[in-house]
Design a protein around this motif. Structure first.
Motif, PDB file in Angstrom:
ATOM      1  N   ASP A  37       0.818  -1.214   0.000  1.00 12.66           N
ATOM      2  CA  ASP A  37       0.000   0.000   0.000  1.00 12.66           C
ATOM      3  C   ASP A  37       0.849   1.261   0.000  1.00 12.66           C
ATOM      4  O   ASP A  37       0.354   2.346  -0.305  1.00 12.66           O
ATOM      5  N   MET A  38       2.128   1.122   0.368  1.00 12.05           N
ATOM      6  CA  MET A  38       2.992   2.284   0.536  1.00 12.05           C
ATOM      7  C   MET A  38       4.444   1.841   0.365  1.00 12.05           C
ATOM      8  O   MET A  38       4.791   0.728   0.750  1.00 12.05           O
ATOM      9  N   ILE A  39       5.261   2.731  -0.197  1.00 12.13           N
ATOM     10  CA  ILE A  39       6.705   2.500  -0.284  1.00 12.13           C
ATOM     11  C   ILE A  39       7.386   3.711   0.342  1.00 12.13           C
ATOM     12  O   ILE A  39       7.156   4.849  -0.081  1.00 12.13           O
ATOM     13  N   VAL A  40       8.221   3.460   1.333  1.00  8.44           N
ATOM     14  CA  VAL A  40       8.965   4.530   1.997  1.00  8.44           C
ATOM     15  C   VAL A  40      10.435   4.150   1.935  1.00  8.44           C
ATOM     16  O   VAL A  40      10.809   3.017   2.234  1.00  8.44           O
ATOM     17  N   SER A  41      11.278   5.106   1.546  1.00  7.97           N
ATOM     18  CA  SER A  41      12.699   4.819   1.349  1.00  7.97           C
ATOM     19  C   SER A  41      13.570   5.866   2.026  1.00  7.97           C
ATOM     20  O   SER A  41      13.203   7.038   2.117  1.00  7.97           O
ATOM     21  N   SER A  42      14.738   5.424   2.422  1.00 10.56           N
ATOM     22  CA  SER A  42      15.807   6.352   2.795  1.00 10.56           C
ATOM     23  C   SER A  42      16.003   7.304   1.626  1.00 10.56           C
ATOM     24  O   SER A  42      15.805   6.942   0.468  1.00 10.56           O
ATOM     25  N   ASP A  43      16.439   8.511   1.930  1.00 14.45           N
ATOM     26  CA  ASP A  43      16.664   9.490   0.861  1.00 14.45           C
ATOM     27  C   ASP A  43      18.038   9.356   0.206  1.00 14.45           C
ATOM     28  O   ASP A  43      18.342  10.085  -0.733  1.00 14.45           O
ATOM     29  N   LEU A  44      18.874   8.422   0.667  1.00 17.21           N
ATOM     30  CA  LEU A  44      20.150   8.206  -0.003  1.00 17.21           C
ATOM     31  C   LEU A  44      19.877   7.554  -1.364  1.00 17.21           C
ATOM     32  O   LEU A  44      18.995   6.701  -1.495  1.00 17.21           O
ATOM     33  N   SER A  45      20.649   7.930  -2.366  1.00 12.70           N
ATOM     34  CA  SER A  45      20.339   7.519  -3.741  1.00 12.70           C
ATOM     35  C   SER A  45      20.330   6.009  -3.926  1.00 12.70           C
ATOM     36  O   SER A  45      19.532   5.493  -4.717  1.00 12.70           O
ATOM     37  N   ARG A  46      21.165   5.260  -3.217  1.00 11.38           N
ATOM     38  CA  ARG A  46      21.181   3.817  -3.411  1.00 11.38           C
ATOM     39  C   ARG A  46      19.883   3.179  -2.923  1.00 11.38           C
ATOM     40  O   ARG A  46      19.409   2.205  -3.507  1.00 11.38           O
ATOM     41  N   ALA A  47      19.289   3.722  -1.878  1.00 10.48           N
ATOM     42  CA  ALA A  47      18.008   3.202  -1.394  1.00 10.48           C
ATOM     43  C   ALA A  47      16.880   3.621  -2.328  1.00 10.48           C
ATOM     44  O   ALA A  47      16.023   2.801  -2.691  1.00 10.48           O
ATOM     45  N   ALA A  48      16.860   4.873  -2.720  1.00 12.48           N
ATOM     46  CA  ALA A  48      15.808   5.352  -3.627  1.00 12.48           C
ATOM     47  C   ALA A  48      15.851   4.595  -4.948  1.00 12.48           C
ATOM     48  O   ALA A  48      14.802   4.247  -5.510  1.00 12.48           O
ATOM     49  N   ALA A  49      17.055   4.303  -5.450  1.00  7.57           N
ATOM     50  CA  ALA A  49      17.185   3.538  -6.689  1.00  7.57           C
ATOM     51  C   ALA A  49      16.729   2.094  -6.487  1.00  7.57           C
ATOM     52  O   ALA A  49      16.237   1.453  -7.426  1.00  7.57           O
ATOM     53  N   THR A  50      16.860   1.568  -5.292  1.00 14.29           N
ATOM     54  CA  THR A  50      16.369   0.227  -4.981  1.00 14.29           C
ATOM     55  C   THR A  50      14.841   0.214  -4.953  1.00 14.29           C
ATOM     56  O   THR A  50      14.209  -0.744  -5.405  1.00 14.29           O
ATOM     57  N   ALA A  51      14.236   1.270  -4.453  1.00 18.54           N
ATOM     58  CA  ALA A  51      12.773   1.361  -4.376  1.00 18.54           C
ATOM     59  C   ALA A  51      12.128   1.622  -5.735  1.00 18.54           C
ATOM     60  O   ALA A  51      10.966   1.257  -5.957  1.00 18.54           O
ATOM     61  N   ALA A  52      12.842   2.238  -6.654  1.00 20.48           N
ATOM     62  CA  ALA A  52      12.266   2.673  -7.933  1.00 20.48           C
ATOM     63  C   ALA A  52      11.622   1.548  -8.757  1.00 20.48           C
ATOM     64  O   ALA A  52      10.512   1.732  -9.273  1.00 20.48           O
ATOM     65  N   PRO A  53      12.252   0.384  -8.918  1.00 18.62           N
ATOM     66  CA  PRO A  53      11.596  -0.678  -9.704  1.00 18.62           C
ATOM     67  C   PRO A  53      10.264  -1.127  -9.089  1.00 18.62           C
ATOM     68  O   PRO A  53       9.315  -1.426  -9.818  1.00 18.62           O
ATOM     69  N   LEU A  54      10.181  -1.163  -7.763  1.00 20.63           N
ATOM     70  CA  LEU A  54       8.924  -1.536  -7.112  1.00 20.63           C
ATOM     71  C   LEU A  54       7.868  -0.467  -7.370  1.00 20.63           C
ATOM     72  O   LEU A  54       6.702  -0.784  -7.628  1.00 20.63           O
ATOM     73  N   ALA A  55       8.260   0.790  -7.329  1.00 19.22           N
ATOM     74  CA  ALA A  55       7.316   1.872  -7.618  1.00 19.22           C
ATOM     75  C   ALA A  55       6.781   1.764  -9.044  1.00 19.22           C
ATOM     76  O   ALA A  55       5.581   1.945  -9.285  1.00 19.22           O
ATOM     77  N   ARG A  56       7.659   1.449  -9.977  1.00 18.51           N
ATOM     78  CA  ARG A  56       7.220   1.295 -11.378  1.00 18.51           C
ATOM     79  C   ARG A  56       6.218   0.144 -11.518  1.00 18.51           C
ATOM     80  O   ARG A  56       5.216   0.262 -12.227  1.00 18.51           O
ATOM     81  N   LEU A  57       6.455  -0.959 -10.838  1.00 21.93           N
ATOM     82  CA  LEU A  57       5.558  -2.112 -10.942  1.00 21.93           C
ATOM     83  C   LEU A  57       4.216  -1.889 -10.258  1.00 21.93           C
ATOM     84  O   LEU A  57       3.191  -2.416 -10.714  1.00 21.93           O
ATOM     85  N   THR A  58       4.217  -1.154  -9.165  1.00 22.26           N
ATOM     86  CA  THR A  58       2.993  -0.987  -8.374  1.00 22.26           C
ATOM     87  C   THR A  58       2.248   0.301  -8.675  1.00 22.26           C
ATOM     88  O   THR A  58       1.081   0.436  -8.307  1.00 22.26           O
ATOM     89  N   GLY A  59       2.923   1.264  -9.288  1.00 21.27           N
ATOM     90  CA  GLY A  59       2.311   2.569  -9.512  1.00 21.27           C
ATOM     91  C   GLY A  59       2.291   3.443  -8.268  1.00 21.27           C
ATOM     92  O   GLY A  59       1.697   4.525  -8.270  1.00 21.27           O
TER      93      GLY A  59
END
Length: 196
Positions: A37-59
């Motif tokens: 239902d929600m994606i929350v990530s550290s603001d460091l680029s390596r974490a945000a880049a890790t979260a990005a594929p999940l965001a693309r798949l889930t919208g």
């Protein structure tokens, strides 16, 4: 990149290398099946880049939270374990960087974020059964989890280190936090992170 070299990253904003990007895509495919239902990530680029594929798949949008950052490692950042052991033998035994963030402070910071996220996802879906995917860093997330689980500081190592792009599942029962899964989504491989 520094993980593969076994260098302490801390809050140095090191990008994901190709291996890390591939691991993030693989993890996203597995995690998307859980219908978060929600994606929350550290603001460091390596974490945000890790979260990005999940965001693309889930919208879903990735919410950045600086309280999910890895521990600040001071002069340890960029050093490998052998260099830390040689230069800072006393601090190495406690794994608290001499001019960095102490384990207890990291545990408090990340635990507060985890509690805040749990409340936010429950409010968002009007149910205590909401699912938030939290993208953080090995030592930070393990320390934060240990704190919300009520483990004393000297026992935070009871939870083993997380492999890259692996996850733990926490839930509550009768108001108490508990571990439902730990280090899920992995194949047998060495743990490469700032955590020991």
């Amino acid at each position: 990149m520094w993980n593969a070299e076994r260098r302490f990253q801390g809050q140095s904003d090191i990008p994901l290398d190709e291996t890390g990007q591939a691991q993030a895509v693989r993890a996203a495919g597995l995690l998307a099946a859980l219908r978060p239902d929600m994606i929350v990530s550290s603001d460091l680029s390596r974490a945000a880049a890790t979260a990005a594929p999940l965001a693309r798949l889930t919208g879903l949008e990735v919410i950045l939270d600086k309280d999910l950052r890895e521990r600040q490692g001071g002069v340890w950042e960029g050093l490998n374990d052998a260099e830390i052991r040689a230069r800072f033998p006393a601090a190495h035994t406690t794994w608290d960087p001499p001019d960095g963030e102490l384990s207890g402070a990291v545990a408090d910071r990340v635990a507060a974020a985890l509690r805040r996220i749990a409340v936010a996802v429950a409010e968002q879906v009007s149910s205590p059964d909401g699912l938030a995917v939290v993208v953080s860093h090995g030592a930070a997330i393990r320390l934060g989890m240990s704190r919300v689980l009520g483990l004393p500081d000297e026992l935070y190592g009871v939870l083993g280190p997380l492999s890259n792009c692996s996850w733990s599942v926490l839930g509550t029962r009768y108001g108490d936090w508990r571990v439902l899964e730990h280090n899920a989504g992995t194949l047998p491989e060495p743990v490469l992170s700032d955590d020991r």
